[in-house]
Design a protein around this motif. Structure first.
Motif, PDB file in Angstrom:
ATOM      1  N   ASP B  40      12.144  -9.760 -25.394  1.00 40.33           N
ATOM      2  CA  ASP B  40      12.660 -10.614 -24.318  1.00 40.33           C
ATOM      3  C   ASP B  40      12.813  -9.864 -23.003  1.00 40.33           C
ATOM      4  OD1 ASP B  40      12.780 -12.653 -26.156  1.00 40.33           O
ATOM      5  OD2 ASP B  40      14.851 -12.201 -26.725  1.00 40.33           O
ATOM      6  N   GLN B  41      12.392  -8.617 -23.005  1.00 41.70           N
ATOM      7  CA  GLN B  41      12.535  -7.819 -21.773  1.00 41.70           C
ATOM      8  C   GLN B  41      11.178  -7.398 -21.224  1.00 41.70           C
ATOM      9  OE1 GLN B  41      15.788  -4.777 -22.186  1.00 41.70           O
ATOM     10  NE2 GLN B  41      15.917  -5.681 -24.222  1.00 41.70           N
ATOM     11  N   GLY B  42      10.131  -8.109 -21.608  1.00 40.46           N
ATOM     12  CA  GLY B  42       8.826  -7.863 -21.001  1.00 40.46           C
ATOM     13  C   GLY B  42       7.905  -6.946 -21.788  1.00 40.46           C
ATOM     14  N   ALA B  43       8.314  -6.501 -22.986  1.00 38.71           N
ATOM     15  CA  ALA B  43       7.399  -5.682 -23.798  1.00 38.71           C
ATOM     16  C   ALA B  43       6.501  -6.607 -24.622  1.00 38.71           C
ATOM     17  CB  ALA B  43       8.186  -4.751 -24.712  1.00 38.71           C
ATOM     18  N   GLN B  44       5.223  -6.286 -24.651  1.00 38.90           N
ATOM     19  CA  GLN B  44       4.260  -7.115 -25.373  1.00 38.90           C
ATOM     20  C   GLN B  44       3.226  -6.245 -26.069  1.00 38.90           C
ATOM     21  OE1 GLN B  44       2.705  -9.634 -22.267  1.00 38.90           O
ATOM     22  NE2 GLN B  44       4.307 -11.166 -22.541  1.00 38.90           N
ATOM     23  N   VAL B  45       2.693  -6.777 -27.165  1.00 37.51           N
ATOM     24  CA  VAL B  45       1.669  -6.065 -27.934  1.00 37.51           C
ATOM     25  C   VAL B  45       0.289  -6.614 -27.588  1.00 37.51           C
ATOM     26  CG1 VAL B  45       0.771  -5.543 -30.244  1.00 37.51           C
ATOM     27  CG2 VAL B  45       3.249  -5.739 -29.884  1.00 37.51           C
ATOM     28  N   ILE B  46      -0.631  -5.711 -27.254  1.00 40.65           N
ATOM     29  CA  ILE B  46      -2.048  -6.070 -27.223  1.00 40.65           C
ATOM     30  C   ILE B  46      -2.777  -4.980 -27.998  1.00 40.65           C
ATOM     31  CG2 ILE B  46      -1.876  -7.291 -25.020  1.00 40.65           C
ATOM     32  CD1 ILE B  46      -3.306  -4.911 -23.704  1.00 40.65           C
ATOM     33  N   GLY B  47      -4.063  -5.172 -28.262  1.00 39.93           N
ATOM     34  CA  GLY B  47      -4.769  -4.111 -28.968  1.00 39.93           C
ATOM     35  C   GLY B  47      -6.152  -4.527 -29.411  1.00 39.93           C
ATOM     36  N   PHE B  48      -6.815  -3.571 -30.050  1.00 38.35           N
ATOM     37  CA  PHE B  48      -8.162  -3.787 -30.565  1.00 38.35           C
ATOM     38  C   PHE B  48      -8.161  -3.362 -32.027  1.00 38.35           C
ATOM     39  CE2 PHE B  48     -12.622  -2.192 -31.132  1.00 38.35           C
ATOM     40  CZ  PHE B  48     -13.226  -3.432 -31.063  1.00 38.35           C
ATOM     41  N   PRO B  49      -8.585  -4.256 -32.936  1.00 42.08           N
ATOM     42  CA  PRO B  49      -8.443  -3.940 -34.359  1.00 42.08           C
ATOM     43  C   PRO B  49      -9.531  -3.037 -34.923  1.00 42.08           C
ATOM     44  CG  PRO B  49      -9.263  -6.181 -34.086  1.00 42.08           C
ATOM     45  CD  PRO B  49      -8.985  -5.649 -32.711  1.00 42.08           C
ATOM     46  N   GLY B  50     -10.692  -2.960 -34.266  1.00 47.19           N
ATOM     47  CA  GLY B  50     -11.844  -2.300 -34.879  1.00 47.19           C
ATOM     48  C   GLY B  50     -11.744  -0.788 -34.878  1.00 47.19           C
ATOM     49  N   CYS B  51     -12.412  -0.164 -35.840  1.00 46.46           N
ATOM     50  CA  CYS B  51     -12.425   1.299 -35.934  1.00 46.46           C
ATOM     51  C   CYS B  51     -13.692   1.873 -35.303  1.00 46.46           C
ATOM     52  CB  CYS B  51     -12.308   1.744 -37.387  1.00 46.46           C
ATOM     53  SG  CYS B  51     -11.999   3.508 -37.578  1.00 46.46           S
ATOM     54  N   TYR B  52     -14.699   1.013 -35.060  1.00 45.69           N
ATOM     55  CA  TYR B  52     -15.950   1.495 -34.471  1.00 45.69           C
ATOM     56  C   TYR B  52     -15.893   1.316 -32.957  1.00 45.69           C
ATOM     57  CZ  TYR B  52     -17.375   1.255 -39.285  1.00 45.69           C
ATOM     58  OH  TYR B  52     -17.429   1.442 -40.627  1.00 45.69           O
ATOM     59  N   GLY B 109       4.289   9.864 -38.759  1.00 46.80           N
ATOM     60  CA  GLY B 109       4.268   8.611 -39.517  1.00 46.80           C
ATOM     61  C   GLY B 109       4.941   7.452 -38.802  1.00 46.80           C
ATOM     62  N   THR B 110       5.166   6.398 -39.569  1.00 39.84           N
ATOM     63  CA  THR B 110       5.628   5.130 -39.011  1.00 39.84           C
ATOM     64  C   THR B 110       6.991   5.260 -38.338  1.00 39.84           C
ATOM     65  OG1 THR B 110       4.388   3.896 -40.677  1.00 39.84           O
ATOM     66  CG2 THR B 110       6.200   2.724 -39.587  1.00 39.84           C
ATOM     67  N   ARG B 111       7.967   5.798 -39.098  1.00 37.02           N
ATOM     68  CA  ARG B 111       9.339   5.763 -38.599  1.00 37.02           C
ATOM     69  C   ARG B 111       9.485   6.557 -37.306  1.00 37.02           C
ATOM     70  NH1 ARG B 111      13.040   3.777 -42.008  1.00 37.02           N
ATOM     71  NH2 ARG B 111      11.918   4.543 -43.823  1.00 37.02           N
ATOM     72  N   SER B 112       8.974   7.763 -37.289  1.00 35.12           N
ATOM     73  CA  SER B 112       9.180   8.578 -36.084  1.00 35.12           C
ATOM     74  C   SER B 112       8.342   8.043 -34.920  1.00 35.12           C
ATOM     75  CB  SER B 112       8.887  10.056 -36.363  1.00 35.12           C
ATOM     76  OG  SER B 112       7.549  10.204 -36.748  1.00 35.12           O
ATOM     77  N   SER B 113       7.172   7.441 -35.209  1.00 31.53           N
ATOM     78  CA  SER B 113       6.370   6.840 -34.131  1.00 31.53           C
ATOM     79  C   SER B 113       7.115   5.669 -33.507  1.00 31.53           C
ATOM     80  CB  SER B 113       5.019   6.355 -34.672  1.00 31.53           C
ATOM     81  OG  SER B 113       4.280   7.431 -35.194  1.00 31.53           O
ATOM     82  N   VAL B 114       7.717   4.847 -34.358  1.00 31.03           N
ATOM     83  CA  VAL B 114       8.470   3.691 -33.854  1.00 31.03           C
ATOM     84  C   VAL B 114       9.654   4.179 -33.009  1.00 31.03           C
ATOM     85  CG1 VAL B 114       9.916   1.715 -34.526  1.00 31.03           C
ATOM     86  CG2 VAL B 114       7.743   2.143 -35.719  1.00 31.03           C
ATOM     87  N   ASP B 115      10.367   5.191 -33.498  1.00 32.94           N
ATOM     88  CA  ASP B 115      11.523   5.711 -32.753  1.00 32.94           C
ATOM     89  C   ASP B 115      11.103   6.250 -31.387  1.00 32.94           C
ATOM     90  OD1 ASP B 115      13.139   5.042 -34.824  1.00 32.94           O
ATOM     91  OD2 ASP B 115      13.324   7.087 -35.645  1.00 32.94           O
ATOM     92  N   GLN B 116      10.055   7.063 -31.386  1.00 29.93           N
ATOM     93  CA  GLN B 116       9.561   7.623 -30.109  1.00 29.93           C
ATOM     94  C   GLN B 116       9.096   6.518 -29.161  1.00 29.93           C
ATOM     95  OE1 GLN B 116       6.499  10.671 -30.422  1.00 29.93           O
ATOM     96  NE2 GLN B 116       7.435  11.459 -32.284  1.00 29.93           N
ATOM     97  N   GLY B 117       8.378   5.571 -29.728  1.00 29.70           N
ATOM     98  CA  GLY B 117       7.844   4.475 -28.918  1.00 29.70           C
ATOM     99  C   GLY B 117       8.954   3.650 -28.305  1.00 29.70           C
ATOM    100  N   ARG B 118       9.971   3.338 -29.094  1.00 30.08           N
ATOM    101  CA  ARG B 118      11.063   2.507 -28.578  1.00 30.08           C
ATOM    102  C   ARG B 118      11.803   3.215 -27.449  1.00 30.08           C
ATOM    103  NH1 ARG B 118      13.617  -0.330 -34.048  1.00 30.08           N
ATOM    104  NH2 ARG B 118      11.905  -1.816 -34.317  1.00 30.08           N
ATOM    105  N   TRP B 120      10.609   5.392 -25.363  1.00 31.22           N
ATOM    106  CA  TRP B 120       9.758   5.394 -24.155  1.00 31.22           C
ATOM    107  C   TRP B 120       9.750   4.006 -23.509  1.00 31.22           C
ATOM    108  CZ3 TRP B 120       5.289   3.402 -21.904  1.00 31.22           C
ATOM    109  CH2 TRP B 120       4.757   4.160 -20.838  1.00 31.22           C
ATOM    110  N   VAL B 121       9.626   2.977 -24.336  1.00 35.59           N
ATOM    111  CA  VAL B 121       9.588   1.601 -23.814  1.00 35.59           C
ATOM    112  C   VAL B 121      10.908   1.257 -23.117  1.00 35.59           C
ATOM    113  CG1 VAL B 121       9.555  -0.843 -24.528  1.00 35.59           C
ATOM    114  CG2 VAL B 121       7.792   0.737 -25.364  1.00 35.59           C
ATOM    115  N   ALA B 122      12.020   1.656 -23.722  1.00 35.51           N
ATOM    116  CA  ALA B 122      13.329   1.358 -23.115  1.00 35.51           C
ATOM    117  C   ALA B 122      13.428   1.982 -21.719  1.00 35.51           C
ATOM    118  CB  ALA B 122      14.450   1.875 -24.016  1.00 35.51           C
TER     119      ALA B 122
END
Lengths: 105, 395
Positions: B40-52, B109-118, B120-122
């Protein structure tokens, strides 16, 4: 200010051979936006097409003043015009037989 | 008077988005988790699913991450995908936007990536509140239009009303983009007659011919079962309805996904890939087309629907113009404009005025229905394009 329509069928262009249902349309004579009446043969739902005139097999179907396909069978005035009696002149139309009806009881 | 968020590259946006970008499907969950508390504060997900790797996807991501509505960008990489994150990060940095990358395999891994990402986003969300606001006028605005879930009312109400709103906005200097050459099959000669030059007219016809051949190879037109249920019988009929969105102004250019209109006026976006048929359908759903309009710089999207689409989009707000009065009655919470009232006797101009005024309001910050409901869909698939020809842009 909205003025409710009194006609049930819309003529989009003078050269068209089909009309557009502005809501559910029952069988029998129905008023057209150009002041004429067309004797509708099958009841249809909003947005469906009704033949304004007789259309022979192979003849272009005209809506918005342009061809939108060709008649696959002879069509009588007042007939419902849809995937069962017209076809694209480009790529075939994909529809589900369960939902493509457009008529109502 | 409109106000925009001024970016360091000089472009002006109407939203202040922090984009969290997954660079392969394997990184999507982490990106989604990072955004969750800040939706609700303007963060949004975009991306590209392919590996090639894919040049089109690379270009699309660069344009989207440097879109004027985007203020900061976090790239989320698994670490072994082929997407060139270095090139993307460089392009974003050169635009003056804050950007950083998290590589999940290196971050632990997942947990530390999410923590770091959050964290930075904040920080970015806080910093973006200070983005300078500057006057913006119609000539700074890019508006895209699409129709989806079309039925036989679309071409009589919503599409021609958008066309008239387009005529007004284009005359005031906005760049207006309509699209989906696969839904202009049958209209090519009428459309070509509106081209600004004979060379552009030929390019417009060629783009529709390409679409017709492409779809013929696939065996399907750009036509869904619901279109037939809604009273449309052929692709040409659907096309004529869709074509009405373009209004009556001269067509000044033909662009491809990621090309930014150099001037105001009306542009056709050619969304059908060049070359032999590869990677499947040109656009697998409406959001694929919306993403392409946004990659061309569209600040806001006018989406005409008859059957009743409920989608919005990441990055740019989507205004939903409902063509069918019965659909509007059922889905009013999702619809911004009831164009179906034209069938009940209201004039096209009254609805066109409403659409025009709503674009101004939404540009000024008023949320659309899909924004209020949290819609922020995004999809990007494989494609390939040749560059546009020399006759395609205004001289």
């Amino acid at each position: 200010m909205t003025t409710p329509n009194t006609h049930k069928l819309l003529l989009l262009s003078d050269t068209d051979n089909v009309l557009v249902a502005l809501g559910p349309v029952e069988t029998g004579p129905n008023p057209v936006s150009d002041g004429t009446f067309v004797d509708v043969k099958q009841p249809v739902t909003l947005g469906q097409k009704i033949a304004r005139v007789a259309i022979v097999r192979g003849e272009k179907i005209r809506k918005y003043g342009v061809p939108i396909g060709s008649a696959s069978v002879d069509i009588s005035p007042g007939d419902h015009v849809h995937v069962h009696n017209i076809q694209s002149d480009y790529t075939p139309t994909h529809s589900l037989t369960e939902t493509a009806g457009g008529t109502h009881a | 008077m409109l106000e925009g968020y001024l970016r360091r590259d000089g472009r002006k946006g109407i939203r202040n988005v922090t984009a969290v970008v997954y660079l392969v499907e394997c990184a999507r969950h982490v990106a989604t988790e990072i955004v969750m508390p800040y939706r609700d504060q303007g963060a949004q997900v975009i991306g590209f699913p392919g590996c090639y790797p894919n040049d089109y996807a690379q270009t699309m991501m660069e344009r989207l991450c440097t879109h004027p509505n985007v203020g900061a960008v976090l790239l989320v990489s698994l670490g072994c995908e082929s997407f060139n994150r270095f090139r993307l990060e460089k392009a974003v940095a050169e635009s003056g936007r804050p950007v950083t990358s998290i590589v999940i395999q290196r971050a632990g891994g997942t947990r530390s990536s999410v923590d770091q990402g959050r964290s930075w986003v904040a920080e970015q969300i806080k910093a973006l509140r200070a983005t300078p606001r500057v006057p913006m006028d119609m000539s700074d605005l890019v508006v895209g239009t699409i129709c989806g879930g079309s039925d036989a009312t679309s071409g009589i109400t919503g599409n021609p009303a958008v066309g008239r709103a387009f005529d007004r906005m284009g005359a005031a200097g906005a760049a207006c983009i309509f699209e989906e050459t696969g839904e202009l099959i049958g209209c090519e000669q009428i459309m070509a007659a509106r081209a600004a030059t004979p060379e552009l007219a030929r390019a417009l016809v060629q783009s529709v011919n390409k679409a017709a051949e492409y779809y013929a190879t696939l065996g399907y037109g750009s036509f869904a079962a619901g279109n037939a249920e809604g009273g449309l019988s052929t692709i040409e009929e659907k096309s004529m309805g869709a074509y009405a969105k373009s209004g009556a102004a001269p067509i000044v250019g033909l662009i491809k996904p990621g090309d930014i209109p150099p001037t105001g006026g009306l542009y056709l976006l050619d969304v059908v890939p060049d070359g032999e048929v590869r990677f499947g359908f040109p656009n697998i759903n409406d959001n694929a087309e919306i993403a392409e309009l946004i990659a061309c710089g569209a600040h806001v999207i006018l989406f005409v629907t008859g059957r009743g689409s409920v989608v919005g989009s990441a990055i740019s707000p989507v205004i939903k113009v409902c063509a069918n009065p019965d659909t509007y009655a059922r889905l009013a919470d999702d619809m911004d404009v009831n164009a179906g009232r034209i069938l009940q006797g209201d004039g096209l101009d009254a609805v066109a005025d409403e659409i025009h005024d709503l674009v101004i309001d939404v540009a000024a910050g008023t949320p659309t229905k899909s924004e209020e409901l949290g819609h922020a869909e995004f999809i990007l698939t494989y494609k390939s394009f040749d560059p546009i020809g020399p006759a395609c842009l205004p001289g």
